[in-house]
Structures are given as C-alpha cells and as structure tokens.
Motif scaffolding. Structure first.
Motif, short mmCIF file in Angstrom:
data_model
loop_
_atom_site.label_atom_id
_atom_site.label_comp_id
_atom_site.label_asym_id
_atom_site.label_seq_id
_atom_site.Cartn_x
_atom_site.Cartn_y
_atom_site.Cartn_z
N ILE A 134 0.85 -1.19 0.00
CA ILE A 134 0.00 0.00 0.00
C ILE A 134 0.89 1.24 0.00
O ILE A 134 1.78 1.36 0.85
CB ILE A 134 -0.89 0.05 1.25
CG1 ILE A 134 -1.64 -1.26 1.44
CG2 ILE A 134 -1.86 1.21 1.17
CD1 ILE A 134 -2.33 -1.36 2.79
N THR A 135 0.64 2.14 -0.93
CA THR A 135 1.36 3.42 -0.94
C THR A 135 0.36 4.55 -0.86
O THR A 135 -0.80 4.41 -1.31
CB THR A 135 2.23 3.57 -2.19
OG1 THR A 135 1.40 3.43 -3.36
CG2 THR A 135 3.33 2.52 -2.24
N GLN A 136 0.79 5.65 -0.27
CA GLN A 136 -0.04 6.83 -0.17
C GLN A 136 0.73 8.03 -0.71
O GLN A 136 1.94 8.14 -0.51
CB GLN A 136 -0.43 7.10 1.30
CG GLN A 136 -1.35 6.04 1.87
CD GLN A 136 -1.81 6.38 3.28
OE1 GLN A 136 -1.70 5.58 4.20
NE2 GLN A 136 -2.33 7.59 3.47
N SER A 137 0.02 8.91 -1.40
CA SER A 137 0.66 10.13 -1.89
C SER A 137 -0.31 11.29 -1.81
O SER A 137 -1.53 11.11 -1.98
CB SER A 137 1.13 9.92 -3.34
OG SER A 137 0.04 9.59 -4.18
N PRO A 138 0.20 12.49 -1.50
CA PRO A 138 1.57 12.72 -1.05
C PRO A 138 1.76 12.22 0.38
O PRO A 138 0.81 11.83 1.04
CB PRO A 138 1.67 14.25 -1.10
CG PRO A 138 0.27 14.71 -0.79
CD PRO A 138 -0.63 13.71 -1.45
N ARG A 139 2.97 12.19 0.86
CA ARG A 139 3.22 11.79 2.24
C ARG A 139 3.06 12.97 3.20
O ARG A 139 2.74 12.78 4.37
CB ARG A 139 4.62 11.19 2.37
CG ARG A 139 4.82 9.90 1.59
CD ARG A 139 4.01 8.73 2.19
NE ARG A 139 4.13 8.67 3.63
CZ ARG A 139 5.14 8.11 4.26
NH1 ARG A 139 6.12 7.56 3.58
NH2 ARG A 139 5.16 8.09 5.58
N HIS A 140 3.33 14.14 2.69
CA HIS A 140 3.17 15.37 3.48
C HIS A 140 2.56 16.43 2.59
O HIS A 140 2.90 16.51 1.41
CB HIS A 140 4.53 15.87 3.99
CG HIS A 140 5.27 14.87 4.81
ND1 HIS A 140 5.14 14.78 6.18
CD2 HIS A 140 6.16 13.92 4.45
CE1 HIS A 140 5.92 13.80 6.60
NE2 HIS A 140 6.55 13.26 5.58
#
Lengths: 110, 114
Positions: free
Chosen positions: B4-10
C-alpha cells in the motif's frame, strides 16, 4: 459510550518487565480481534490476530480474548526498548468494518 | 506496508483549497478504507469502499468525498479544506493473505491546513 475502550497510558516499564495491555468493548457481536503496533510517525502494523475467544501466542507476545467479559489483553514478556510504541486494539463483527481503541503509549526503559 | 502506498506523504495547504489524497494497492483486494488519526480520538473511519464505484460513509465523513474507479486506487478529496481537517490520514485494505478479516495500513499522509 465508545464501542471500544482502551486506557491511553502512558505506560513506562523497565526492560525485561512483563507488560499487560487491555481493551474492553460493548458489542457482543465482535468476533475478530486484533492488536496493532504503531511506531512514531508510522502506520499501524498488525501484531496479533485472534478469532473468537481464547489465547494466541507468538514469541514474546500473547493475546487473550474473554468474550464473556468483553475484554481482550495483550501480554509482552521480556519487554525490550524496541517494543516502545503505541499499541492499538481493534475488533470487528463482520470482518469488513473495524473498531479501534485510542491506543496505549508504551515506553520500555533500558 | 503490505503493498500500500499513499501520496503525497506530506502536504501543507490553505483553508478553502481542495485537496486530494491517493491510496494505491498492489494486492488486488476488494475493501479499502480511509481513516484519520488524531490525538485522543484514535483512528476514525472516514469512508470505505467495497468494490469499484462502491463506497460508503464512515463515522466522520462530513467534508470528505471519495472515489474508486479502479480496484487499486482509492482517492480521498477534501472539497474545501478547513483547519479541523489537519490530521494524519491512513489508507487501509482488508481481505489480504490468509487472514481475511483484518486490515493492513499504508504509511500515512500528514496534512496541515493553515
């Protein structure tokens, strides 16, 4: 009343101690029970999973579920500084929607 | 993080701007979730999806919308960001591996609304 109650701590123990973390719940339909560990600024990671009542052991970790008392516990034996984290309990009735405790912050002091 | 990846991180944004967070999974699993995590509140469910184009509201859905046009992607949109939406947002999937009835989380997105 929240579905799941968890003492937020913080809890501070010396290295090597036995740690006991607990959650209570109100929904008797819950049958899937989980413990997650969350390090600072990271996502929760699954630590233990139990279906229905009983105990489950994995290395230094033991999860217990007492459905008659609506009470679950996580025991950590020989605690290590690397165990310092927030521990979240979670549970589900259907396996599709999940209810979380607010988390207990644990610090293990070397 | 179980694929699982999320974008953006910040992300830092201003009040009133729209914001879209993306969650991408490589596990081909049916259920996807968006949570927010705030001190004293733990993880609270915003929306979840049980299939492509199938979504439902969670506990704290006001001010948020979601879309899922592909199995692997689940988007969370803040229509007009407010300071109360400053939080850490986590995506999760369930139904993976040998344990179907549990969740695996992404790394999170830290959102600051000024």
């Amino acid at each position: 009343q929240k579905e799941v109650e968890q003492d937020p701590g913080p809890l501070s123990v010396p290295e090597g101690a036995i740690v006991s973390l607990n959650c209570t719940y109100s929904n008797s339909a819950f049958q899937y029970f989980m413990w997650y560990r969350q390090y600072s600024r990271k996502g929760p990671e699954l630590l233990m999973y139990t279906y229905s009542s009983g105990n489950k052991e994995d290395g230094r970790f033991t999860a217990q579920v007492d459905k008659s008392s609506k009470y679950i516990s996580l025991f950590i034996r020989d605690s290590q500084p690397s165990d310092s984290a927030t521990y979240l309990c979670a549970m589900s009735d259907t396996g599709n929607q999940f209810y979380f405790g607010t988390g207990t912050s644990l610090t293990v002091i070397p | 993080d179980a694929g699982i990846t999320q974008s953006p991180r910040h992300k830092v944004t201003e009040t009133g701007t729209p914001v879209t967070l993306r969650c991408h999974q490589t596990e081909n699993h049916r259920y996807m979730y968006w949570y927010r995590q705030d001190p004293g509140h733990g993880l609270r469910l915003i929306h979840y999806s049980y299939g492509v184009k199938d979504t439902d509201k969670g506990e704290v859905s006001d001010g948020y919308s979601v879309s899922r046009s592909k199995t692997e992607d689940f988007l969370l949109t803040l229509e007009s960001a407010t300071s109360s939406q400053t939080s850490v947002y986590f995506c999760a999937i369930s139904g993976t591996g040998t344990i179907q009835e549990t969740q695996y989380f992404g790394p999170g997105t830290r959102l600051l609304v000024l």
